[in-house]
Design an enzyme around this catalytic site. Structure first.
Site, PDB file in Angstrom:
ATOM      1  N   GLN A 187      57.994  61.644  17.506  1.00  0.00           N
ATOM      2  CA  GLN A 187      57.967  60.615  18.764  1.00  0.00           C
ATOM      3  C   GLN A 187      59.750  59.886  18.407  1.00  0.00           C
ATOM      4  O   GLN A 187      60.058  59.336  17.325  1.00  0.00           O
ATOM      5  CB  GLN A 187      57.293  59.649  18.776  1.00  0.00           C
ATOM      6  CG  GLN A 187      57.281  58.847  19.872  1.00  0.00           C
ATOM      7  CD  GLN A 187      55.828  58.003  20.126  1.00  0.00           C
ATOM      8  OE1 GLN A 187      55.225  57.599  18.968  1.00  0.00           O
ATOM      9  NE2 GLN A 187      55.927  57.065  21.045  1.00  0.00           N
ATOM     10  N   HIS A 205      54.528  58.806  26.252  1.00  0.00           N
ATOM     11  CA  HIS A 205      54.805  59.779  27.585  1.00  0.00           C
ATOM     12  C   HIS A 205      54.381  61.204  27.522  1.00  0.00           C
ATOM     13  O   HIS A 205      54.155  61.513  26.213  1.00  0.00           O
ATOM     14  CB  HIS A 205      56.455  59.843  27.749  1.00  0.00           C
ATOM     15  CG  HIS A 205      57.054  60.240  26.473  1.00  0.00           C
ATOM     16  ND1 HIS A 205      57.393  59.409  25.483  1.00  0.00           N
ATOM     17  CD2 HIS A 205      57.698  61.416  25.874  1.00  0.00           C
ATOM     18  CE1 HIS A 205      57.855  59.876  24.334  1.00  0.00           C
ATOM     19  NE2 HIS A 205      58.049  61.144  24.493  1.00  0.00           N
ATOM     20  N   ASP A 257      63.782  65.492  31.569  1.00  0.00           N
ATOM     21  CA  ASP A 257      64.344  65.165  30.217  1.00  0.00           C
ATOM     22  C   ASP A 257      65.853  65.686  30.068  1.00  0.00           C
ATOM     23  O   ASP A 257      66.125  66.584  30.579  1.00  0.00           O
ATOM     24  CB  ASP A 257      63.367  66.041  29.154  1.00  0.00           C
ATOM     25  CG  ASP A 257      63.745  65.336  27.837  1.00  0.00           C
ATOM     26  OD1 ASP A 257      64.830  65.319  27.567  1.00  0.00           O
ATOM     27  OD2 ASP A 257      62.698  65.032  27.330  1.00  0.00           O
ATOM     28  N   ILE A 258      66.728  64.681  29.729  1.00  0.00           N
ATOM     29  CA  ILE A 258      68.156  64.740  29.776  1.00  0.00           C
ATOM     30  C   ILE A 258      68.564  65.778  28.347  1.00  0.00           C
ATOM     31  O   ILE A 258      69.716  66.024  28.406  1.00  0.00           O
ATOM     32  CB  ILE A 258      68.910  63.314  29.570  1.00  0.00           C
ATOM     33  CG1 ILE A 258      68.705  62.578  28.572  1.00  0.00           C
ATOM     34  CG2 ILE A 258      68.811  62.686  31.047  1.00  0.00           C
ATOM     35  CD1 ILE A 258      69.601  61.233  28.419  1.00  0.00           C
TER      36      ILE A 258
HETATM   37  P1  AMP Z   1      59.722  62.021  22.104  1.00  0.00           P
HETATM   38  O1  AMP Z   1      60.777  62.857  21.117  1.00  0.00           O
HETATM   39  O2  AMP Z   1      58.376  62.826  22.149  1.00  0.00           O
HETATM   40  O3  AMP Z   1      59.564  60.434  21.892  1.00  0.00           O
HETATM   41  O4  AMP Z   1      60.261  62.307  23.614  1.00  0.00           O
HETATM   42  C1  AMP Z   1      61.285  61.490  24.154  1.00  0.00           C
HETATM   43  C2  AMP Z   1      62.113  62.329  24.939  1.00  0.00           C
HETATM   44  O5  AMP Z   1      62.931  61.405  25.824  1.00  0.00           O
HETATM   45  C3  AMP Z   1      63.119  63.247  24.437  1.00  0.00           C
HETATM   46  O6  AMP Z   1      62.705  64.602  24.781  1.00  0.00           O
HETATM   47  C4  AMP Z   1      64.332  62.920  25.099  1.00  0.00           C
HETATM   48  O7  AMP Z   1      65.312  63.862  25.226  1.00  0.00           O
HETATM   49  C5  AMP Z   1      63.923  62.190  26.358  1.00  0.00           C
HETATM   50  N1  AMP Z   1      64.795  61.074  26.840  1.00  0.00           N
HETATM   51  C6  AMP Z   1      65.466  60.057  26.148  1.00  0.00           C
HETATM   52  N2  AMP Z   1      66.156  59.170  26.805  1.00  0.00           N
HETATM   53  C7  AMP Z   1      65.948  59.686  27.957  1.00  0.00           C
HETATM   54  C8  AMP Z   1      66.619  59.312  29.400  1.00  0.00           C
HETATM   55  N3  AMP Z   1      67.397  58.324  29.570  1.00  0.00           N
HETATM   56  N4  AMP Z   1      66.368  60.319  30.439  1.00  0.00           N
HETATM   57  C9  AMP Z   1      65.626  61.254  30.276  1.00  0.00           C
HETATM   58  N5  AMP Z   1      65.150  61.681  29.238  1.00  0.00           N
HETATM   59  C10 AMP Z   1      65.117  60.965  28.058  1.00  0.00           C
END
Ligand code: AMP
Ligand code: ZN
Length: 140
Positions: free
Chosen positions: A96, A102, A33-34
């Protein structure tokens, strides 16, 4: 397999956006996660696009959970956190933000005081890469 042109995780799966990969197989991808809520925060996604727990197929959710278990074991061995949350969010009220099903594999550390909706802060990509190397070494 269903894939969505505008979905950021489908773009990662198609190689259009980079990610720090931990593990991949025919049904899933695990990557860092970034915006890590904690050191070692990883995500697992099915290759099949489905927006949430209600839409995801039984085959895809099963594969995702199995990969999350594998990644959790590697994080446990590599980083020795005090605990690990496996969690996933459905709908904006549940925090979300990416609408491709995910699972978060979230290492926990005593006293980190993390709340359910932890907010997003960009991480240091070099540090994230180093955590990924240590986790990958345990994935074989
Ligand atoms: P959620 O809030 O449960 O939908 O989680 C989405 C997650 O995806 C968040 O923790 C973001 O930081 C992560 N995220 C979004 N874009 C990217 C990306 N390009 N690479 C890695 N993680 C990402
Ligand atoms: Zn998608």
């Amino acid at each position: 397999m269903h894939d969505d042109a505008d979905c950021i995780f489908c773009k990662i799966l198609r190689g259009e956006i980079p990610c720090i990969t931990l593990w991949e197989d025919e049904a899933t991808l695990a990557f860092m996660d970034i915006n890590p809520a904690n050191d070692g925060h990883a995500l697992v996604i099915p290759r099949e696009h489905a927006k949430d727990v209600h839409a995801v197929s039984e085959v895809a959710i099963s594969a995702t959970v199995l990969t999350a278990k594998r990644v959790a074991a590697a994080i446990d061995a590599a980083l020795k956190p005090d605990g690990i949350n496996l969690l996933q969010c459905n709908g904006p009220a549940a925090a979300q933000s990416v609408f491709h099903y995910h699972m978060h594999v979230l290492p926990r550390y005593e006293g980190d005081d993390l709340k359910m909706n932890w907010g997003m802060r960009p991480g240091d990509m070099e540090a994230i890469g180093k955590f990924a190397e240590r986790i990958r070494a345990e994935l074989g």
